[in-house]
Each structure stands twice: as structure tokens, then as C-alpha cells.
Design a protein around this motif. Structure first.
Motif, PDB file in Angstrom:
ATOM      1  N   GLY A 162       0.883  -1.098  -0.231  1.00  0.00           N
ATOM      2  CA  GLY A 162      -0.062   0.442   0.213  1.00  0.00           C
ATOM      3  C   GLY A 162       0.907   0.894  -0.099  1.00  0.00           C
ATOM      4  N   ALA A 163       1.873   1.439   0.869  1.00  0.00           N
ATOM      5  CA  ALA A 163       2.854   2.894   1.364  1.00  0.00           C
ATOM      6  C   ALA A 163       3.620   2.703  -0.508  1.00  0.00           C
ATOM      7  N   ILE A 164       4.404   1.712  -1.007  1.00  0.00           N
ATOM      8  CA  ILE A 164       4.254   1.995  -2.227  1.00  0.00           C
ATOM      9  C   ILE A 164       3.503   2.356  -3.341  1.00  0.00           C
ATOM     10  N   VAL A 165       2.512   1.568  -3.174  1.00  0.00           N
ATOM     11  CA  VAL A 165       2.065   2.469  -4.286  1.00  0.00           C
ATOM     12  C   VAL A 165       1.481   4.391  -3.654  1.00  0.00           C
ATOM     13  N   ARG A 166       1.528   4.056  -3.184  1.00  0.00           N
ATOM     14  CA  ARG A 166       1.307   5.890  -2.510  1.00  0.00           C
ATOM     15  C   ARG A 166       2.055   6.099  -2.650  1.00  0.00           C
ATOM     16  N   ALA A 167       3.377   6.058  -2.394  1.00  0.00           N
ATOM     17  CA  ALA A 167       4.616   6.284  -2.751  1.00  0.00           C
ATOM     18  C   ALA A 167       5.162   6.841  -3.941  1.00  0.00           C
ATOM     19  N   LEU A 168       4.477   5.524  -5.009  1.00  0.00           N
ATOM     20  CA  LEU A 168       5.166   6.281  -6.250  1.00  0.00           C
ATOM     21  C   LEU A 168       4.187   7.244  -7.549  1.00  0.00           C
ATOM     22  N   GLU A 169       3.144   6.809  -6.804  1.00  0.00           N
ATOM     23  CA  GLU A 169       1.475   7.850  -7.059  1.00  0.00           C
ATOM     24  C   GLU A 169       2.202   9.284  -7.034  1.00  0.00           C
ATOM     25  N   SER A 170       2.484   9.672  -5.888  1.00  0.00           N
ATOM     26  CA  SER A 170       2.305  10.942  -5.463  1.00  0.00           C
ATOM     27  C   SER A 170       3.648  11.746  -5.874  1.00  0.00           C
ATOM     28  N   VAL A 171       4.957  10.220  -7.016  1.00  0.00           N
ATOM     29  CA  VAL A 171       5.982  10.923  -7.821  1.00  0.00           C
ATOM     30  C   VAL A 171       5.119  11.396  -8.715  1.00  0.00           C
ATOM     31  N   ALA A 172       4.460  10.450  -8.947  1.00  0.00           N
ATOM     32  CA  ALA A 172       3.578  11.057 -10.909  1.00  0.00           C
ATOM     33  C   ALA A 172       2.886  12.082 -10.265  1.00  0.00           C
ATOM     34  N   GLY A 173       2.414  12.435  -9.675  1.00  0.00           N
ATOM     35  CA  GLY A 173       1.366  13.195  -9.625  1.00  0.00           C
ATOM     36  C   GLY A 173       2.196  14.696  -9.463  1.00  0.00           C
ATOM     37  N   GLU A 174       2.772  14.497  -8.676  1.00  0.00           N
ATOM     38  CA  GLU A 174       4.350  15.457  -8.304  1.00  0.00           C
ATOM     39  C   GLU A 174       4.447  16.082  -9.744  1.00  0.00           C
ATOM     40  N   ARG A 175       4.693  15.115 -11.050  1.00  0.00           N
ATOM     41  CA  ARG A 175       5.127  15.419 -12.207  1.00  0.00           C
ATOM     42  C   ARG A 175       4.301  15.560 -12.914  1.00  0.00           C
ATOM     43  N   ARG A 176       2.715  15.664 -13.053  1.00  0.00           N
ATOM     44  CA  ARG A 176       1.734  16.187 -13.558  1.00  0.00           C
ATOM     45  C   ARG A 176       1.447  17.562 -14.112  1.00  0.00           C
TER      46      ARG A 176
END
Ligand code: FES
Ligand code: FES
Lengths: 741, 153
Positions: free
Chosen positions: B139-153
């Protein structure tokens, strides 16, 4: 003069209830954190182990000459070379360090080798010629029960034994053998000290008990061995027993050189104990209103060849055989059998997992027989503070929010009912086996209860030392960080209790501090946390007393809002306090299994939503929601980490993780055949933390590591039953249990 | 035989006498123990490295086959003291517990974001589907990587 308002600025987070960043996070992310696998020493040798290829055999002869002839070999040792007691074991020292006359399970160590590199050590071990007389293995645990080949029997009798209910439900259930499969395999390094002693750095959950076993089995004195906490890649129970520890020390003392060993994965599967497979026979009685009148159960767990913790696992399974429900008439008979199967011992949930699958399936069946909603049935019978534990009669004195857990769980939103058409979300995944129209959805609930800390009169304690220096507070402990975040939470406790913003945790070896106990039984936050709180509180009181103050922070000691002594002056002195924390005493069971057996309890509930392809028997767990009794969440992010990780292991147990043992031989000791959940198997997880303070843990905290796995597996099984209408009376659920192939 | 290649920007040589894997050479000879060995058969991703830019399990690559190649390990993901955004996000999200899977996930995720700065959640999951984590439940791995993608969007 510094004022009181300004002084608050010094306290920047990292307190109780915060989720500060892990101190070991960056090193782990950069690949710089040192694990047992990464240790090296000058002139280090490598060790290897020759293991039995049979589940049961007599050793006729061992010829070491071919191994000794391999260049670069420094030692080839057998049982004859083991001084001292020569045996070890957590509950009873029944397991030989190296097999003597007989081998009793497949993979039992027979010979250990030290050589100049790992490859040479392994080749030399393989070159040893052992002649065996193969014997018939005893692998059927029911046969072992009949022959009275047992480690422990349990008898629980409570209340009127002759009651009969209006509605009676019978069931038979099985749970397969799960492996902890920590990602780091067993590894360690032993360094001789030149004076007949040895320093051991090895994967462990409990360095003091490793130390005790090395000392006794090798005939050393206590001060000759120092066991050091070392970086490890997960544990989940697999590191409670010793495995390579004694071998490493033996080889290091024999060769007078540092010796390192790392198990490869298939060796790891034989080198540590597993979750006990269980067979359980149940009968539930209720009245027409759904009041649970009587529960009868027989619980069999197979301990395999050696005792490990089978006695305690069996006891736990029996004590929680009824689950978190009131019932005043209980009969439980338990047996932990001795066979030639792989030895079983501790794994997260420790007996409570197996019976939870059985009692929760029984509750669903009882509800069906009564034509009642299964949650209404559970709510009606739910345990609460002041009730008696149905098996032991122990009155629950601390908060036990079972009803709140049920209500919270029901109130959590359900996922969208439409079946996603993304292959990643369908049963069978990217194998593209299943169309959304093939999918049948099911929902299942389960509740679980687990004791916290060690039970049955065990003197369970943890010691911690807190120092205050110019660098801030340091907590010294031998408690093992397995990944759960103990190094974070102990620092949070020290900061909060002492009043300073800088705190670090320093692991020290067995010669420098008394035991912290095991990192198991969900106990370290409560026990080592309790010791850290007590030491910090006493240290603060001593400092305030010494400087006539009423408050302490980074600036120093304060009195009535004025800084009276600056920190620099305080830390010129030497300030440390050592505290030993014990949880409330427990008793051994009487002849009917009654007594104050446990120190505390925690409950949780899970709701699983699954999508099943009933034709192919494939399952995808869509979502698992949970409400968990945590007492007080000292670090909410870490609590969530324990919950999500525990649920994933529960899902694994429910649908894919099983060691297949045939004639005592593990058929799938590798990651290709022992299936572990990947990110594509991970369900969405929503977790509600139920905080009800009043437990004896620091700030009212309860242990949180095990409740997530106890009822999650049962909830997934219930959801599959709901989706398919199949009986689902064993876990892991196999495709053939669904598709009836 | 002697094998020469570049690891994290530096030329290295290793003496290989037996059929060892690239992972063993990195860990045992080149003092780069960050890549982890957990299954030795390509099932867990703990040993993930980039070999000439392609994500591979170093346990499955023979050391001799690395001759002349460029290898990037977890030790080479942070640059000059600056953490990769994946490392920062995983740290903040609580995606590291025991940390044994972490180096492999960092390498696989850094590779994903180098190829596609704004992956979808499904793309994130597919990118690290070969990495087993036994502690976090992902769960935390998905949230972490989603946040990286989110910041770059
Ligand atoms: S160690 Fe290479 S994939 Fe597991
Ligand atoms: S953090 Fe332990 S395996 Fe992932």
C-alpha cells in the motif's frame, strides 16, 4: 530570559502520535543499510551445512575425507565435535545441533563446513559421504496423536459440560503450512575473540535467547558469548528459533577465524520453522435467539520433528478456539503432534490464525442455520471488558472494543459494485483468463482476538537504558528491529517522556544490557516501549530534582517559566537510567486450562471483497477493510504499515501460500513454487484505528503486529464462500476447492 | 577471466573463476552490497539493476556477460547527495520497513520514472510487479510512487 512560549519552538515533532520519518529509512533506500548478509571480517571463512535428504533415517556412517580433501577447507564438523549439551530448543532442548544417530526431518543439519569461500564450503559439504539406513517416516499427525507422539496436550473444560443447544453446527477445518518467507534469508557472522569466546552477529528476533542457547549447547560460559542485534530483512516468527547461530559459533571457535554463513532460499525453507498446519473439529450450540451456549473443539497442530514453540502455539490455538465471543460452556482438547514433518514454530498470529478460520466459519454457518445476519450473531455474542474469556475464564480488565470494531467495519463504504474490466483487476490478471461477465463477487467478514505479550506465567520483561548527553537522548536496547519501526517509536517515547527533541535508538549486545525479550507476540512497543517510558520518566524526574526545576526541554531545566539551568551545563554530568518493564503477571493454567493466562488482548475485524472466476477457481481479492483495537496509535503510519502488511500475509494464507509436504519432504522450497503475493495481488485496504486507552502499554498502546493477519485470512475465505457457495473448509483455498475440478 | 565494465559511472574489473552471477560479483567483489540476494532465481526483484539501461535481475545475469556493459545499481540512483524523487517519496510514505526489497524497488521505480514521468497507477503496479515485498503489503509503495507521478503531472 527565554519565555515559556518560545521554548515550545524547540519541540519539533517526533512525539507520541506523530509519524516521524524512520531513522533507518534513507540508508535502506540508498542500499547502505547493513544486513547480516552484508557483514564481512578480515580472514573470514564461509560456512555451509550438509542436510539430511530423508525425513527419517539412521546415520550408519559419515565419511569426511572427501570434504577434507577439497582445497581451502578449514573444518568439517559433525555431532562428535559439538561440546556441551549439544542440543537446543525454545521450549525444550530436544533438537541436536548436528544430527547424531538419527535424522528426524528432511533438511536436518548433519555436517557443517568452513572453507575459504562460499562455493568451496558448499562443494565440500556436498562431498561428505553419509550412509543412511532409511526408516519409515511418521508423517500423519492423526496417527502421531493415536501413538501419543506429542509435544503437548491441552484440556480446557469450562462450565456445564452437558448443555445442548437448539441449533447445533458441526465443522471440520484445515489450515495448510505457511512460511514466513522473510525476504532476507538466514545469515550471520561469528568472530572468535581470541580468548575462547565469540561475538555473534546473526538474524534474530531475540538475541538473549540465542545467547542462552549458544552458551548451553556449546558448553560455554555466559560471558564467553556476545550476541549482537544485526540488520535483518523481516522475521514474522522465522527468527525466534536459532538455526545457523550455534553452527557459526562452533565453526568460529574451531577454526579461530571469523565464519560467515548465508542460507540460500531453498535452504532457508528448511532452515527455519513454519506456521503449524492444523486440523480442527468443531461443534457450536446456540439457542434460537443466537446466544452461543456451548462450543466443543478438538485442535490438532503438527509440530513436526522437534518441539520449537509447539506447546505455546497449541495453547494459544486452544485458548482462542472460541474467538472473541461470550460462551460459558466450553470443551477444547488440543494436541501438538511430533512427526517427521518439517518443524513448526512461531509465525505471526501464533495459533490464533488457525482457529480463527475455524471459529469464524462456524459463526457464519451458525448464522445460516439460525437464519440470522452473521454480524448480528457476532454482535450479540461479542466479548467486552468485564466478560470472561470463554476458554480460560479470565476476566477481561482492559478495554476490548469488539462491538465498536464491528460497528465501524459495517459503516465503512463498500467498493463500487461494477467489476472492473482492467486485466490487472480481474481474477487471473494479465493471464487474460477471465471476462468481467464470468466474475462472481463475494463479501466476507471475520473477527479475531489475540493475546499480547507472553503468557502462562512466563516472566516477560524488557530492559531499556536512556542516556542524556549533549547529542540528545539515546535509548539503548537489545530489542530487535525487524522492520516494524521499533527504532522510530522508542525514540518517540523518549522524546515525549523526557522532553527533548533529539532522540536516537542504539542497539547493544547481550553483554551490555539485560533482555528486551522477543520481537514477537506483538510485544515490543508495549514492553520495550514501557521500559523506555519508565527510564525516561525517571531520568527526567532525577534531572528536575537535581536542578530544582519543574520542566525539561532542549534548552535545559525550567522552574516556574524561567530557564534555571541550560542543557549544556546539565549534560556535563552523566545522566542515565535503566528500567525493566514487566507486564501484569500471568499464571499457568490449572488442570482444566483455567487461570489468568494472558496479560492483555487485542481484537480486530476484517471485511473482504473478492472477485472469483468460479469456473477456473481463480480469486482476486479486491478489497480488505479493517477496524483494529490499537489502544493508542503511537505512530499511525507504522500502525498502518503493520495492518497492510499483515493483511497481505493473511490474503496469502487464504489463497496461495502453502508449503507442500509429501512424505515429510517439502516439494516447493523456492519462490517459483511457493507463491507470495505481489503488488498485483494487493487489495485496496482501508483501516480504522480504534483507540481506547487503558491498557498497560506506554500511553495505553496495544501491540498491533498480529491482529491484522488473524481474521483477514478467514474473511477472505468467507468472501470466497459467499461468491461461490462452496464449503471452503480449508485454507489456502485452491482452484479445485472452488471449481471442483 | 577478467571482466571489465562500468558500475555507477566508474570502470571496474573483476576476476571470475567460476560461473558466478553479476549479483555475486557486485556484492562480494565490488563492495556494492546494496543489491540484495533473496531468491537467486529471478522471482523477487531484490537484486534489480540496470544493465545498459535495461532492468534486469542481477542474479540471472552471468558476470561474464556484463563485459563491456554499463551497470547502474541502487548505490548509483541518488546523484551527488541528492536523493531520487522515488527515494524521497518512499521514505515519506512509510514504504520502507525491513528494507530488504527496497533497493530493488528503488531501481525498478527509478527506471519507470526515467522512461515515463507520469505513469498511471496500473503502470506503476506493472513496473514493480516483479518485486516482492513481504513487509508492507504494497500500500505505502503504491502511495509513494503515485505521489511522484502526481507531482510531475
Ligand atoms: S535475488 Fe534476483 S530476483 Fe530474487
Ligand atoms: S520492506 Fe521488508 S520486504 Fe519490503
Amino acid at each position: 530570559m527565554t519565555t515559556r512560549t518560545e521554548r515550545r519552538v524547540g519541540r519539533t515533532g517526533g512525539l507520541i502520535g506523530d509519524s516521524p520519518l524512520r531513522p533507518d529509512g534513507i540508508p535502506k533506500l540508498k542500499g547502505e543499510f547493513e544486513y547480516a548478509q552484508d557483514l564481512t571480517a578480515a580472514e573470514m571463512l564461509w560456512g555451509a551445512t550438509l542436510r539430511s535428504p530423508y525425513a527419517h533415517a539412521r546415520i550408519v556412517s559419515i565419511d569426511l575425507a572427501p570434504a577434507l580433501a577439497v582445497g581451502g577447507v578449514h573444518a568439517v564438523l559433525t555431532a562428535d565435535d559439538v561440546p556441551g549439551r549439544g542440543t537446543f530448543g525454545l521450549e525444550q532442548p530436544d533438537q541436536p545441533v548436528l544430527a547424531g544417530d538419527y535424522v528426524n526431518y528432511w533438511g536436518e543439519p548433519v555436517v557443517v563446513v568452513a572453507a575459504e569461500d562460499q562455493d568451496t564450503a558448499r562443494r565440500a559439504a556436498a562431498a561428505v559421504v553419509v550412509e543412511y539406513e532409511v526408516l519409515e517416516p511418521l508423517v500423519d499427525p492423526e496417527e502421531a496423536d493415536r501413538r501419543d507422539e506429542t509435544f503437548r496436550r491441552m484440556k480446557i473444560r469450562r462450565g456445564d459440560q452437558d448443555i445442548t443447544g437448539d441449533v447445533i453446527v458441526d465443522g471440520y477445518y484445515e489450515v495448510g503450512m505457511q512460511d514466513q518467507a522473510p525476504l532476507g534469508t538466514e545469515a550471520g557472522l561469528a568472530i572468535p575473540d581470541g580468548h575462547g569466546g565469540v561475538d555473534l552477529y546473526a538474524t534474530s528476533q531475540f538475541v538473549h535467547v540465542d545467547h542462552e542457547q549458544v552458551v548451553a549447547s556449546l558448553g560455554l560460559t555466559s560471558d564467553q558469548v556476545r550476541s549482537h542485534p544485526t540488520g535483518i530483512g523481516g522475521a514474522f516468527g522465522a527468527r525466534e528459533d536459532v538455526n545457523l547461530h550455534i553452527h557459526l559459533c562452533l565453526l568460529a571457535l574451531h577454526t579461530s577465524k571469523p565464519v560467515k554463513m548465508v542460507y540460500h532460499r531453498s535452504e532457508s525453507f528448511t532452515g527455519h520453522v513454519h506456521r503449524h498446519p492444523a486440523r480442527m473439529w468443531y461443534r457450536h450450540h446456540a439457542d434460537m435467539d443466537g446466544n452461543l451456549l456451548r462450543v466443543e473443539a478438538k485442535v490438532l497442530v503438527d509440530g513436526g520433528a522437534y518441539a520449537s514453540t509447539t506447546g505455546a502455539v497449541l495453547a494459544n490455538a486452544c485458548y482462542f478456539a472460541v474467538g472473541p465471543y461470550r460462551c460459558d460452556s466450553v470443551t477444547v482438547d488440543g494436541v501438538g503432534t511430533r512427526t517427521n514433518n518439517p518443524p513448526c514454530g512461531a509465525m505471526r498470529g501464533f495459533g490464533a490464525v488457525q482457529v480463527c478460520f475455524a471459529h469464524e466459519t462456524q459463526m457464519d454457518r451458525l448464522a445460516a442455520a439460525l437464519d440470522m445476519d452473521s454480524l448480528d450473531l457476532r454482535r450479540r455474542n461479542a466479548l467486552a471488558t468485564g466478560d470472561a474469556i470463554p476458554t480460560t475464564g479470565q476476566i477481561i480488565e482492559t478495554p476490548l472494543p469488539m462491538t465498536e470494531v464491528i460497528d465501524s467495519l459495517v459503516a465503512m463504504p463498500m467498493p463500487d459494485a461494477t467489476i472492473s474490466d482492467s486485466p490487472l483487476s480481474l481474477p487471473g490478471g494479465t493471464g487474460l483468463t477471465t471476462e468481467p461477465t464470468d466474475v462472481s463477487r463475494g463479501v466476507g467478514y471475520a473477527l479475531g482476538i489475540k493475546n499480547l505479550g507472553f503468557s502462562e506465567g512466563f516472566d516477560d520483561y524488557a530492559q531499556a537504558r536512556v542516556r542524556l548527553t549533549a547529542e540528545g537522548a539515546t535509548v539503548e536496547t537489545a530489542a530487535i528491529e525487524v522492520g516494524q519501526g521499533l527504532v522510530t517509536v522508542l525514540a518517540q517515547i523518549a522524546r515525549s517522556a523526557l522532553g527533548v527533541s533529539r532522540a536516537t535508538v542504539r542497539n547493544v549486545d547481550t553483554s551490555m544490557i539485560d533482555s528486551a525479550g522477543s520481537t514477537s507476540a506483538s510485544r515490543q512497543t508495549q514492553l520495550s516501549g514501557g521500559a523506555t517510558l519508565e527510564a525516561s520518566t525517571r531520568l527526567r524526574a532525577r534531572i528536575l530534582h537535581a536542578y530544582n526545576g519543574d520542566d525539561l526541554d532542549d534548552d535545559g531545566v525550567w522552574s516556574e517559566g524561567r530557564l534555571v539551568t541550560p542543557m549544556a551545563e546539565i549534560t556535563e554530568g552523566s545522566w542515565e537510567e535503566t528500567a525493566t518493564f514487566r507486564h501484569p503477571a500471568t499464571t499457568e493454567p490449572d488442570e482444566n486450562g483455567q487461570g489468568v493466562i494472558h496479560a492483555d488482548f487485542a481484537v480486530a475485524g476484517h471485511r473482504a471483497v473478492v472477485d472469483v472466476d468460479p469456473e477456473l477457481g481463480l480469486v482476486r481479492v479486491v478489497r480488505v477493510d479493517t477496524a483494529q483495537d490499537v489502544g493508542k496509535a503511537l505512530n499511525p503510519q507504522s500502525v498502518r504499515g503493520q495492518i497492510e502488511g499483515g493483511i497481505m500475509q493473511g490474503v496469502g494464507l487464504a489463497i496461495m501460500e502453502e508449503l507442500i509436504v509429501e512424505d515429510g519432504i517439502i516439494r516447493n522450497p523456492n519462490f517459483t513454487d511457493y507463491l507470495l503475493p505481489t503488488i498485483l495481488d494487493a487489495p485496496e485496504v482501508e483501516a480504522l484505528l480504534i483507540e481506547k486507552e487503558g491498557s498497560w502499554g506506554p500511553y495505553g498502546a496495544k501491540g498491533v503486529g498480529e491482529p491484522p493477519i488473524i481474521s483477514s485470512a478467514a474473511a477472505v475465505a468467507a468472501a470466497i464462500r459467499d461468491a461461490t457457495g462452496r464449503p471452503i473448509d480449508r485454507i489456502p483455498v485452491r482452484p479445485q476447492d472452488i471449481a471442483l475440478l | 577471466m577478467i571482466v571489465s565494465f562500468i558500475v555507477n559511472g566508474e570502470g571496474v574489473t573483476a576476476r571470475v573463476t567460476t560461473p558466478v552471477s553479476l549479483l555475486d560479483v557486485l556484492r562480494d567483489q565490488l563492495e556494492l552490497p546494496g543489491s540484495k540476494s533473496a531468491c537467486e532465481q529471478g522471482e523477487c526483484g531484490s537484486c534489480s539493476v540496470l544493465l545498459d539501461g535495461a532492468l534486469v535481475c542481477a542474479c540471472l545475469v552471468m558476470a561474464v556477460d556484463a563485459e563491456g556493459s554499463t551497470v547502474r545499481t541502487v548505490e548509483g540512483i541518488a546523484s551527488e547527495g541528492t536523493l531520487h524523487p522515488v527515494q524521497v517519496a518512499m521514505h515519506e510514505a512509510g514504504a520502507v520497513q525491513c528494507g530488504f526489497c527496497t533497493p530493488g524497488i528503488v531501481v525498478a521505480a527509478a527506471d519507470l520514472f526515467d522512461r515515463d514521468p507520469t505513469p498511471t497507477t496500473d503502470q506503476i503496479k506493472e513496473a514493480v510487479a516483479g518485486n516482492i515485498c513481504r513487509c508492507t503489503g504494497y500500500g505505502a509503495i503504491v502511495r509513494a510512487l503515485e505521489s511522484v507521478a502526481g507531482e510531475r503531472r
